[in-house]
Design a protein around this motif. Structure first.
Motif, PDB file in Angstrom:
ATOM      1  N   GLN A  46       0.715  -1.123  -0.021  1.00 54.06           N
ATOM      2  CA  GLN A  46      -0.140   0.135  -0.153  1.00 54.06           C
ATOM      3  C   GLN A  46       0.862   1.317   0.081  1.00 54.06           C
ATOM      4  N   ALA A  47       2.059   1.082   0.319  1.00 53.61           N
ATOM      5  CA  ALA A  47       3.032   2.510   0.354  1.00 53.61           C
ATOM      6  C   ALA A  47       3.522   2.879  -1.032  1.00 53.61           C
ATOM      7  N   TYR A  48       3.144   1.957  -1.822  1.00 52.50           N
ATOM      8  CA  TYR A  48       3.579   2.271  -3.523  1.00 52.50           C
ATOM      9  C   TYR A  48       2.378   2.877  -4.353  1.00 52.50           C
ATOM     10  N   THR A  49       2.593   3.926  -4.921  1.00 50.84           N
ATOM     11  CA  THR A  49       1.437   4.456  -5.665  1.00 50.84           C
ATOM     12  C   THR A  49       2.229   4.898  -6.828  1.00 50.84           C
ATOM     13  N   PRO A  50       1.472   5.430  -7.987  1.00 47.82           N
ATOM     14  CA  PRO A  50       1.979   5.766  -9.252  1.00 47.82           C
ATOM     15  C   PRO A  50       3.023   7.112  -9.153  1.00 47.82           C
ATOM     16  N   ALA A  51       2.746   7.730  -8.064  1.00 51.11           N
ATOM     17  CA  ALA A  51       3.848   8.747  -7.684  1.00 51.11           C
ATOM     18  C   ALA A  51       5.117   8.432  -6.997  1.00 51.11           C
ATOM     19  N   GLU A  52       5.086   7.432  -6.523  1.00 54.60           N
ATOM     20  CA  GLU A  52       6.263   6.786  -5.764  1.00 54.60           C
ATOM     21  C   GLU A  52       6.399   5.313  -5.774  1.00 54.60           C
ATOM     22  N   ILE A 102      -3.541  -1.991 -17.405  1.00 57.29           N
ATOM     23  CA  ILE A 102      -2.622  -2.598 -16.832  1.00 57.29           C
ATOM     24  C   ILE A 102      -2.987  -3.789 -15.813  1.00 57.29           C
ATOM     25  N   VAL A 103      -2.734  -4.843 -15.950  1.00 56.60           N
ATOM     26  CA  VAL A 103      -3.471  -5.950 -15.134  1.00 56.60           C
ATOM     27  C   VAL A 103      -2.405  -6.801 -14.466  1.00 56.60           C
ATOM     28  N   HIS A 104      -2.559  -6.822 -13.025  1.00 55.67           N
ATOM     29  CA  HIS A 104      -1.604  -7.641 -12.208  1.00 55.67           C
ATOM     30  C   HIS A 104      -1.865  -9.113 -12.231  1.00 55.67           C
ATOM     31  N   ALA A 119       3.161   0.977 -16.792  1.00 55.13           N
ATOM     32  CA  ALA A 119       2.282   2.369 -16.787  1.00 55.13           C
ATOM     33  C   ALA A 119       3.247   3.511 -16.853  1.00 55.13           C
ATOM     34  N   GLY A 120       4.228   3.545 -16.160  1.00 51.75           N
ATOM     35  CA  GLY A 120       5.085   4.542 -16.448  1.00 51.75           C
ATOM     36  C   GLY A 120       5.874   4.635 -17.649  1.00 51.75           C
ATOM     37  N   MET A 121       6.397   3.514 -18.079  1.00 50.50           N
ATOM     38  CA  MET A 121       6.883   3.387 -19.436  1.00 50.50           C
ATOM     39  C   MET A 121       6.109   4.270 -20.539  1.00 50.50           C
ATOM     40  N   LEU A 122       4.943   3.573 -20.479  1.00 51.04           N
ATOM     41  CA  LEU A 122       3.805   4.070 -21.441  1.00 51.04           C
ATOM     42  C   LEU A 122       3.335   5.406 -21.324  1.00 51.04           C
ATOM     43  N   HIS A 125       5.344   8.271 -22.780  1.00 48.64           N
ATOM     44  CA  HIS A 125       5.576   8.600 -23.876  1.00 48.64           C
ATOM     45  C   HIS A 125       4.246   8.864 -24.572  1.00 48.64           C
ATOM     46  N   GLY A 126       3.313   9.348 -23.801  1.00 53.70           N
ATOM     47  CA  GLY A 126       2.152   9.982 -24.194  1.00 53.70           C
ATOM     48  C   GLY A 126       0.927   9.041 -24.234  1.00 53.70           C
ATOM     49  N   PHE A 127       0.996   8.175 -23.410  1.00 50.33           N
ATOM     50  CA  PHE A 127      -0.364   7.326 -23.328  1.00 50.33           C
ATOM     51  C   PHE A 127      -1.158   7.739 -21.801  1.00 50.33           C
ATOM     52  N   ASN A 128      -2.267   7.138 -21.878  1.00 48.75           N
ATOM     53  CA  ASN A 128      -3.228   7.180 -20.561  1.00 48.75           C
ATOM     54  C   ASN A 128      -2.975   5.757 -20.147  1.00 48.75           C
ATOM     55  N   ALA A 129      -3.066   5.694 -18.943  1.00 51.09           N
ATOM     56  CA  ALA A 129      -2.961   4.222 -18.292  1.00 51.09           C
ATOM     57  C   ALA A 129      -3.939   4.175 -17.297  1.00 51.09           C
TER      58      ALA A 129
END
Length: 333
Positions: A46-52, A102-104, A119-122, A125-129
Motif C-alpha cells: 500500500q505504500a506504493y503509488t504511481p507517484a512513488e 494494466i493488469v496484475h 504504466a510509467g513507461m507508457l 510516451h504520451g499514453f493514458n494508463a
C-alpha cells in the motif's frame, strides 16, 4: 469370531474409512487454499503509488513516476463487483491519447511496483494508463477471497475497458490491454470476448492452468489424488471451475488482432512452454523469450529493450498520432 467382536471390527473399519475421507478432504481443501487463496487489501504494497515506487537496478527513476493520478471505481462487466483502479491521464491532451489497461497477477495489486512500471513507461510516451485491481485483490470488491485463474477475472478487465469507452470517452480502437501472469491470461480471455479490443501484451501468461497443476503433481506424484478432490472443492464449494475458458483455447478468437507475448526462459512458476503453446495456438502472435529471466522479471532484466518494444507495439496498433514517430532508444536492440 463372535458376533460382538465382528461388529466392533466393522465399526472400527467404518470409523477409519470416515476418518481417512475426512483427512483427504481436509488435505484437498488445504491444497486448494495454497493454489487459489488471495489476500485482499494488498497490505504489504500500500505504500506504493504511481507517484512513488521503486525500480530495481535503475539509477534514474523520476521519468517513470506519475504524480498526477486519481483512484477511480467502476463495476466489473455483468457482475456488479466494484473495482478499484489508478487512472493516470496522459500529460498532454488525454482526450486524444490512446490508453492501456494494466493488469496484475495473483497476490499482487495495482500498487505493485512491477505493475506500475509499464504504466510509467507508457505514460512518459504520451499514453493514458489505467492500472486495475482485480476482484479479491487490492481495494476491489471481495467475492470469495479466491482467484478463479482468470475464468472470472477477465470480466473485470472488460469492466475497465467499458469505463474507458463509456465514461472517459476513449475510442475502442485506441485501447490496449497489458497483463502479467494470471493478468496475462485474463487479458487474452477479455480480448477473446470483446472483439473491439485493439491490441494485447502479455508477460509470463499461462496457457492452461491445468499445465501448472500437473507440474505440481509431477513434483509430488504421491499426492496426485489431491488434484481431482481439490478441483472438485473449488467447483462445488467455492464455485470456481479453474479448467474452463482456457487461454490456449480462447486465443484463436483474437482473429488476427495483435498479440505480443514476453516470457522468461527461467520462469519456475509458469514455464516458457506456456508461451510456446499459446504461439502454436495463435501463430499471428509475436513472442519474445528473454534469456535467464524468472517470473515477471523480464521488464527489469531487459529494461531498455522492454520499454522500446512495449511503447513501439502500442504506438503501432493504437493509432497513435501520425506525426509522432515510433519510439526508438539509441543503442537498443
Amino acid at each position: 469370531m463372535g458376533k460382538r467382536l465382528r461388529t466392533i471390527i466393522l465399526r472400527l473399519i467404518g470409523v477409519m474409512l470416515v476418518a481417512s475421507w475426512v483427512a483427504a478432504g481436509l488435505l484437498a481443501v488445504g491444497a486448494y487454499q495454497v493454489l487459489a487463496r488471495t489476500q485482499p487489501g494488498c497490505p504489504d504494497l500500500q505504500a506504493y503509488t504511481p507517484a512513488e515506487y521503486p525500480i530495481p537496478g535503475q539509477d534514474v527513476t523520476a521519468p517513470y513516476m506519475m504524480p498526477d493520478y486519481e483512484t477511480v471505481t467502476f463495476p466489473s462487466r455483468g457482475t456488479g463487483i466494484d473495482l478499484s483502479a489508478f487512472y493516470i491521464p496522459a500529460a498532454d491532451d488525454p482526450a486524444a491519447a490512446p490508453a492501456v489497461i494494466i493488469v496484475h497477477g495473483v497476490a499482487a495489486c495495482k500498487n505493485s511496483p512491477n505493475v506500475l512500471l509499464p504504466a510509467g513507461m507508457l505514460h512518459r510516451h504520451g499514453f493514458n494508463a489505467l492500472v486495475l485491481d482485480l476482484r479479491d485483490h487490492g481495494a476491489s470488491g471481495v467475492e470469495d477471497s479466491y482467484h478463479a485463474a482468470a475464468t472470472e477475472e477477465y470480466l473485470d478487465v472488460l469492466g475497465a475497458w467499458d469505463w474507458l469507452v463509456h465514461e472517459v470517452g476513449i475510442a475502442p480502437d485506441r485501447i490496449g490491454l497489458f497483463g502479467y501472469s494470471m493478468g496475462g491470461a485474463a487479458v487474452i480471455l477479455a480480448a477473446a470476448e470483446e472483439p473491439q479490443v485493439a491490441a494485447i501484451w502479455t508477460d509470463s501468461a499461462f496457457a492452461d492452468v491445468e499445465m501448472i497443476i500437473d507440474g505440481l503433481v509431477e513434483s509430488a506424484p504421491g499426492l496426485a489424488w489431491l488434484k481431482p478432490l481439490s478441483l472438485a472443492y473449488g467447483r462445488w464449494v467455492v464455485g470456481d471451475d479453474l479448467l474452463v475458458n482456457k487461454p490456449v483455447e480462447a486465443v484463436a478468437r483474437l482473429d488476427k488482432r495483435p498479440l505480443f507475448m514476453v516470457h522468461g526462459d527461467a520462469d519456475p512458476l509458469v514455464g516458457v512452454e506456456h508461451a510456446y503453446a499459446l504461439l502454436e495456438a495463435y501463430p499471428a502472435a509475436e513472442l519474445w523469450v528473454t534469456s535467464g529471466s524468472s517470473h515477471v522479471e523480464s521488464i527489469y532484466d531487459n529494461f531498455d529493450a522492454y520499454e522500446r518494444r512495449l511503447v513501439a507495439f502500442f504506438e503501432r496498433y493504437l493509432q497513435h498520432a501520425a506525426d509522432k514517430p515510433v519510439f526508438q532508444k539509441e543503442g537498443d536492440s
